[in-house]
Design an enzyme around this catalytic site. Structure first.
Site, mmCIF file in Angstrom:
data_model
loop_
_atom_site.group_PDB
_atom_site.id
_atom_site.type_symbol
_atom_site.label_atom_id
_atom_site.label_comp_id
_atom_site.label_asym_id
_atom_site.label_seq_id
_atom_site.Cartn_x
_atom_site.Cartn_y
_atom_site.Cartn_z
ATOM 1 N N TYR A 202 -52.226 8.223 41.963
ATOM 2 C CA TYR A 202 -51.162 9.195 42.243
ATOM 3 C C TYR A 202 -49.886 8.381 42.436
ATOM 4 O O TYR A 202 -49.805 7.581 43.374
ATOM 5 C CB TYR A 202 -51.469 9.986 43.522
ATOM 6 C CG TYR A 202 -52.616 10.976 43.378
ATOM 7 C CD1 TYR A 202 -52.377 12.315 43.094
ATOM 8 C CD2 TYR A 202 -53.941 10.569 43.532
ATOM 9 C CE1 TYR A 202 -53.413 13.230 42.969
ATOM 10 C CE2 TYR A 202 -54.981 11.486 43.402
ATOM 11 C CZ TYR A 202 -54.711 12.816 43.119
ATOM 12 O OH TYR A 202 -55.735 13.712 42.992
ATOM 13 N N PRO A 293 -51.403 21.908 41.693
ATOM 14 C CA PRO A 293 -52.599 21.128 41.342
ATOM 15 C C PRO A 293 -52.775 19.795 42.081
ATOM 16 O O PRO A 293 -53.883 19.255 42.065
ATOM 17 C CB PRO A 293 -52.432 20.890 39.845
ATOM 18 C CG PRO A 293 -50.979 21.046 39.579
ATOM 19 C CD PRO A 293 -50.472 22.041 40.568
ATOM 20 N N TYR A 385 -58.552 15.424 51.394
ATOM 21 C CA TYR A 385 -58.783 15.176 49.974
ATOM 22 C C TYR A 385 -60.271 15.275 49.634
ATOM 23 O O TYR A 385 -60.637 15.903 48.642
ATOM 24 C CB TYR A 385 -58.233 13.796 49.604
ATOM 25 C CG TYR A 385 -58.223 13.520 48.117
ATOM 26 C CD1 TYR A 385 -57.160 13.937 47.321
ATOM 27 C CD2 TYR A 385 -59.277 12.837 47.511
ATOM 28 C CE1 TYR A 385 -57.152 13.684 45.955
ATOM 29 C CE2 TYR A 385 -59.278 12.583 46.148
ATOM 30 C CZ TYR A 385 -58.215 13.007 45.376
ATOM 31 O OH TYR A 385 -58.212 12.760 44.027
HETATM 32 C C1 DHB Z 1 -57.071 15.934 38.075
HETATM 33 C C2 DHB Z 1 -56.239 16.975 38.430
HETATM 34 C C3 DHB Z 1 -55.654 16.986 39.671
HETATM 35 O O1 DHB Z 1 -54.838 18.000 40.019
HETATM 36 C C4 DHB Z 1 -55.876 15.977 40.579
HETATM 37 O O2 DHB Z 1 -55.269 16.005 41.780
HETATM 38 C C5 DHB Z 1 -56.704 14.946 40.231
HETATM 39 C C6 DHB Z 1 -57.298 14.929 38.981
HETATM 40 C C7 DHB Z 1 -57.704 15.913 36.742
HETATM 41 O O3 DHB Z 1 -57.471 16.836 35.951
HETATM 42 O O4 DHB Z 1 -58.442 14.975 36.450
#
Ligand code: DHB
Length: 391
Positions: A202, A293, A385
């Site tokens: 990230y 997301p 997480y």
């Molecule tokens: C993916 C998507 C996410 O929103 C995330 O936090 C981690 C991984 C993924 O699509 O692999």
């Protein structure tokens, strides 16, 4: 008229998992779904399963392929302006981890499992509508041959996503909707390339957020913050790689590039509808809420909703106890708001916000520094997480 105990609208994670959990308790359900099985199994979504989601899949007999093909991740990297910092998920949470296994793989397993156990899923239905939700609900739809059908049920589970019909069956005067729209989206790609790192990355950078994820040893999933009104056609492969590299390169690290075979733009919003029930209608998953997301909570939250709902339905049928049903929205929304806060927080900390004051920019950086410098702060991130225990 056809009948079942629980009528389920939508064969996504919430609907399929609910049907599976009810089946294990001897409760009958029918799922109606507008999409085809092939379309569901090909739709690319997020890919991180919380520990409690994996545990549930395994405990209920759906975890075989997940255990074989999923990747266990015991940490991830927070990259800030090109410098990497490892978040030791297992060390910070007493040994927990997440599993990288794409949402459509979970759906394939659940669909195959339901059909093998004689479960009823009506794919490719049209014109779905729901009626009499405060009495004995009825689902009306046209089946794949176009014939009108009616399904009467004791309870109706609205698992039909953000744009489904079920949420609308809660009268507007009783519905409270909470919405936050973010001024950016995610540009997502799938690329044929080897993984660039053992763990997800990230990245926070002056140019904006980036996320380096994986699907397999040969396919990688990556995202970068973009203008939500942008179009994929504006982005050549070269331009995409240049942008991604700019946001993550540093400390000798560079992404391994490859052919990009899928591009999409995901909008970002936070949304909650309460109550998540009305009469004998109960809504779950994206029908009731959406998270941005970052942190991949969407599927996990859908699964957590239906764990609460399935327990309530089991109490009703087996224990003659309706407290669970009465309190469904209150119980489920606790986790919903926890995940809403987490997803908003992680998003806010990691993205570039154009036009904010210099004060807010420095404050944002100080917040990220707190995660990097304080074990206690990192623990809050890690605990959320990997997924808080299901209640
Ligand atoms: C993916 C998507 C996410 O929103 C995330 O936090 C981690 C991984 C993924 O699509 O692999």
């Amino acid at each position: 008229m056809a009948q079942t105990q629980v009528g389920i609208v939508g064969a996504g994670p919430a609907g399929l998992m609910l049907s599976h959990l009810l089946h294990l308790q001897g409760i009958d359900s029918v799922i109606v779904e507008t999409r085809s099985r092939e379309a569901i199994e090909a739709t690319i979504r997020a890919g991180v399963l919380e520990q409690p989601t994996v545990d549930l899949m395994v405990e209920t007999g759906m975890g075989e392929r997940l255990k074989r093909e999923g990747f266990e991740h015991h940490g991830f990297e927070l990259r800030v302006d090109g410098h990497g910092h490892r978040i030791d998920l297992s060390g910070l949470t007493g040994g927990k981890h997440v599993t990288v296994y794409a949402q459509h793989e979970v759906l394939k397993d659940l669909i195959a499992g339901r059909l093998a156990a004689g479960g009823k899923i009506e794919f490719e239905v049209k014109n779905t509508s729901v009626h009499d939700v405060t009495e004995r609900p009825v689902i009306r739809y046209a089946d794949r041959s176009g014939n009108p059908q009616e399904l009467r049920c004791d309870f109706l589970a609205g698992c039909d996503g953000s744009y489904g019909v079920c949420r609308q069956a809660i009268p507007e005067s009783l519905r409270r909707e909470y919405l936050r729209i973010y001024p950016f989206g995610w540009f997502g790609i799938l690329a044929k390339a080897p993984p660039s790192n053992d763990e997800l990355i990230y990245a926070r950078h002056e140019r904006g957020f980036a996320l380096i994820s994986t699907r397999s040893h040969t396919v990688q999933r990556m995202y970068f913050q973009c203008d939500p009104a942008d179009r994929v056609d504006n982005w050549s492969d070269d331009r995409i790689w240049t942008e991604l590299q700019a946001r993550v390169t540093g400390d000798g690290f560079r992404l391994k590039e490859g052919e990009i075979f899928q591009k999409n733009i995901v909008p970002m919003r936070s949304f909650v509808c309460e109550p998540m029930q009305h009469g004998n209608l109960f809504i779950a998953g994206d029908a009731a809420h959406t998270v941005p997301p970052t942190g991949a909570k969407g599927l996990n939250l859908a699964v957590a909703d239906v764990v609460v709902l399935s327990r309530a339905l089991v109490d009703h049928y087996k224990g003659n106890q309706d407290d669970g049903l009465t309190n469904y929205s209150v119980m489920a929304s606790r986790r919903v708001w926890r995940a809403q806060h987490f997803s908003w927080w992680f998003t806010s900390m990691m993205h570039r916000f154009d036009g904010v004051s210099e004060f807010d920019a420095r404050r944002q950086r100080a917040e990220l520094d707190m995660i990097l410098q304080s074990r206690t702060a990192a623990q809050v991130l890690a605990e959320n997480y990997v997924g808080l225990p299901m209640q």
